[in-house]
Design a protein around this motif. Structure first.
Motif, PDB file in Angstrom:
ATOM      1  N   ALA A 242     -15.441  31.709 -81.355  1.00 55.26           N
ATOM      2  CA  ALA A 242     -14.675  30.275 -81.252  1.00 55.26           C
ATOM      3  C   ALA A 242     -13.289  30.691 -81.342  1.00 55.26           C
ATOM      4  O   ALA A 242     -12.545  29.859 -80.643  1.00 55.26           O
ATOM      5  CB  ALA A 242     -15.054  29.513 -82.617  1.00 55.26           C
ATOM      6  N   LYS A 243     -12.550  31.513 -82.151  1.00 54.31           N
ATOM      7  CA  LYS A 243     -11.380  31.922 -82.532  1.00 54.31           C
ATOM      8  C   LYS A 243     -10.826  32.704 -80.856  1.00 54.31           C
ATOM      9  O   LYS A 243      -9.869  32.273 -80.797  1.00 54.31           O
ATOM     10  CB  LYS A 243     -11.019  32.610 -83.413  1.00 54.31           C
ATOM     11  CG  LYS A 243     -11.168  32.191 -84.693  1.00 54.31           C
ATOM     12  CD  LYS A 243     -10.734  32.998 -85.838  1.00 54.31           C
ATOM     13  CE  LYS A 243     -10.734  32.077 -87.342  1.00 54.31           C
ATOM     14  NZ  LYS A 243     -10.490  32.758 -88.528  1.00 54.31           N
TER      15      LYS A 243
ATOM     16  N   SER B  74      -7.443  29.836 -74.631  1.00 53.25           N
ATOM     17  CA  SER B  74      -7.091  28.716 -74.285  1.00 53.25           C
ATOM     18  C   SER B  74      -5.572  28.472 -74.547  1.00 53.25           C
ATOM     19  O   SER B  74      -4.663  27.654 -73.577  1.00 53.25           O
ATOM     20  CB  SER B  74      -7.764  27.519 -74.938  1.00 53.25           C
ATOM     21  OG  SER B  74      -7.447  26.303 -74.698  1.00 53.25           O
ATOM     22  N   ASP B  75      -4.868  28.915 -75.626  1.00 54.71           N
ATOM     23  CA  ASP B  75      -3.646  28.771 -76.114  1.00 54.71           C
ATOM     24  C   ASP B  75      -2.732  29.871 -74.964  1.00 54.71           C
ATOM     25  O   ASP B  75      -1.744  29.508 -74.605  1.00 54.71           O
ATOM     26  CB  ASP B  75      -3.320  29.055 -77.363  1.00 54.71           C
ATOM     27  CG  ASP B  75      -3.777  28.338 -78.279  1.00 54.71           C
ATOM     28  OD1 ASP B  75      -4.271  27.258 -78.002  1.00 54.71           O
ATOM     29  OD2 ASP B  75      -3.950  28.794 -79.409  1.00 54.71           O
TER      30      ASP B  75
ATOM     31  N   GLU C  63     -12.098  32.054 -78.116  1.00 56.18           N
ATOM     32  CA  GLU C  63     -11.934  31.025 -76.930  1.00 56.18           C
ATOM     33  C   GLU C  63     -10.554  30.152 -77.190  1.00 56.18           C
ATOM     34  O   GLU C  63     -10.066  29.826 -76.189  1.00 56.18           O
ATOM     35  CB  GLU C  63     -13.025  30.093 -76.982  1.00 56.18           C
ATOM     36  CG  GLU C  63     -12.989  29.027 -75.880  1.00 56.18           C
ATOM     37  CD  GLU C  63     -13.171  29.665 -74.420  1.00 56.18           C
ATOM     38  OE1 GLU C  63     -12.608  28.940 -73.653  1.00 56.18           O
ATOM     39  OE2 GLU C  63     -13.730  30.782 -74.361  1.00 56.18           O
ATOM     40  N   ALA C  64     -10.309  30.134 -78.551  1.00 54.51           N
ATOM     41  CA  ALA C  64      -9.043  29.140 -78.818  1.00 54.51           C
ATOM     42  C   ALA C  64      -7.720  29.954 -78.365  1.00 54.51           C
ATOM     43  O   ALA C  64      -6.874  29.243 -77.858  1.00 54.51           O
ATOM     44  CB  ALA C  64      -9.164  28.658 -80.206  1.00 54.51           C
TER      45      ALA C  64
END
Length: 347
Positions: free
Chosen positions: A309-310, A316-317, A312-313
Motif C-alpha cells: 500500500a505504501k 502515486s505521489d 502504491e502511495a
C-alpha cells in the motif's frame, strides 16, 4: 498440334512485350515511356485532376489541318488527334460521372450524349470511339492483373508498371497508349525510382544526391530543378533525413544535431525552425522525465521496507510531482504496461 486462338493471342502479347523490352534496351534509357520529356510537370498535374471538359476542338486537330492545308480540304476528326496527355483526366471524369453496370452499353450511350452536348458531332463521335477503346482496355487490364502476384520492392513495382503499360500498348497501339497513360505512368515511375534511391541502405547521402540529380535530368530535362520544389517542405525534410540515414547513424550526437539543423535551415523558414527546435526540447524533457520516473518507481517497488500500500502511495505521489495534470494518464499507461507484460508471460 492445334493451338487455340486464346493461346495465340497470349503468345502474340508476350512477343510484343519482349519486343518492347528489346526496344527499351537499345534506346539506352530503359524507361517505360521512351523520350518522355515532352510530358511536363504541368501536364502531369492536369492528368491527375478529373476535369469536366475535353481538350479538343481547334487546338486538338491542328496537326491534321496542317497536313491537309495545301490541299484546301478540312480533315475528318481523328480520334488520336483529339487526345493529349491530359485527356486521361477527362476520361476518369466520364467514368465517375455515369453509372457503369454489367452492360457498358448504357454507360457509353450516356457518355456519347454528354459529348454531343459539349463539342461538334464529328469530334464527339471520334472522341467517343477513343473513350470506348480506353474503357475496354481498363476492363480487360483489370481482369488480366487480377491473377498477377502483388509486387513487393521497387524493382517489382517497376516491372509491374512496365507489364501493365505493355498490355495497354498491345491493346490500344503505342501512340494512343502513350498519349492516354504517358503522364500517369511517367509520374508513377519517377516516384518509384526516386524512392528506390532514397531508401537504398548501401549509399551515403551525397551519393543519393548525385543519383537524384541524374534521375531528374534524365526524366525531366529542363524541369529537373522544378521537380524538387513539388513536394511540400515537410516531405522534403523527411526525405532528406531518409537519404542521410546511413550518415547520421555513424555520427556523434553533436554532429548529428548539426546536420539536422542544417537540413532544417535550408528547407524551412526561421520561424518553423524555431518551432521544430521547441518540439525537440519538449521531447527531450519528456524523455528525461520518463527515465527519471521509471528509475524512481523501480526503486520504490523494490524497497523491502515498504508495504504494498505504501509503495502504491509513493508511486502515486511520484507521478503527481513529475507529471502534474498528466499523472492519471501516466497511471493508466502503467496499468496497461503491466497487463501486457502479464499476458506475454502467460499469466
Amino acid at each position: 498440334m492445334r493451338i487455340s486462338f486464346k493461346k495465340l493471342l497470349i503468345l502474340a502479347f508476350l512477343g510484343l512485350l519482349l519486343a518492347g523490352l528489346v526496344r527499351e534496351r537499345t534506346s539506352g534509357n530503359g524507361y517505360i515511356i521512351p523520350d518522355s520529356k515532352a510530358i511536363t510537370l504541368d501536364l502531369v498535374q492536369k492528368a491527375r485532376s478529373r476535369h469536366s471538359s475535353p481538350a479538343t476542338s481547334k487546338a486538338a486537330v491542328t496537326k491534321d489541318q496542317e497536313k491537309t492545308a495545301d490541299a484546301g480540304t478540312t480533315p475528318p476528326a481523328s480520334g488520336v488527334s483529339l487526345v493529349d496527355y491530359t485527356t486521361i483526366g477527362f476520361f476518369r471524369h466520364l467514368m465517375g460521372r455515369f453509372e457503369k453496370g454489367k452492360d457498358l452499353s448504357v454507360h457509353l450511350e450516356q457518355v456519347l450524349e454528354y459529348l454531343l452536348s459539349m463539342i461538334p458531332p464529328e469530334e464527339a463521335l471520334a472522341l467517343h470511339g477513343v473513350y470506348e477503346k480506353f474503357l475496354n482496355c481498363e476492363v480487360d487490364l483489370a481482369a488480366e492483373t487480377a491473377s498477377w502476384a502483388p509486387p513487393h520492392g521497387h524493382e517489382a513495382v517497376l516491372r509491374h508498371l512496365r507489364r501493365m503499360h505493355a498490355f495497354r500498348r498491345y491493346t490500344l497501339g503505342d501512340e494512343l497508349a502513350d498519349l492516354l497513360f504517358g503522364a500517369e505512368v511517367k509520374s508513377r515511375e519517377y516516384v518509384v525510382r526516386r524512392s528506390a534511391i532514397v531508401a537504398d541502405p548501401d549509399m551515403y547521402g551525397i551519393e543519393k544526391e548525385t543519383r537524384l540529380l541524374e534521375l531528374n535530368q534524365d526524366m525531366w530535362g529542363d524541369e529537373a530543378g522544378a521537380v524538387e520544389a513539388v513536394p511540400k517542405p515537410y516531405q522534403r525534410y523527411r526525405e532528406k533525413l531518409a537519404m542521410y540515414e546511413r550518415d547520421l547513424e555513424s555520427m556523434y550526437p553533436e554532429e548529428k544535431e548539426a546536420m539536422v539543423r542544417e537540413f532544417r535551415s535550408t528547407i524551412f523558414s526561421a520561424d518553423i525552425v524555431s518551432r521544430l527546435e521547441a518540439v525537440d526540447r519538449a521531447l527531450a524533457e519528456e524523455k528525461q522525465r520518463d527515465a527519471a520516473y521509471t528509475e524512481a518507481a523501480a526503486a520504490i517497488q523494490n524497497d523491502p521496507d515498504l508495504t504494498p500500500a505504501k509503495r502504491e502511495a509513493a508511486v502515486s505521489d511520484l507521478r503527481e510531482s513529475l507529471f502534474g495534470e498528466e499523472a492519471e494518464a501516466r497511471r493508466r499507461r502503467d496499468v496497461m504496461a503491466r497487463e501486457l507484460e502479464r499476458l506475454r508471460a502467460g499469466g
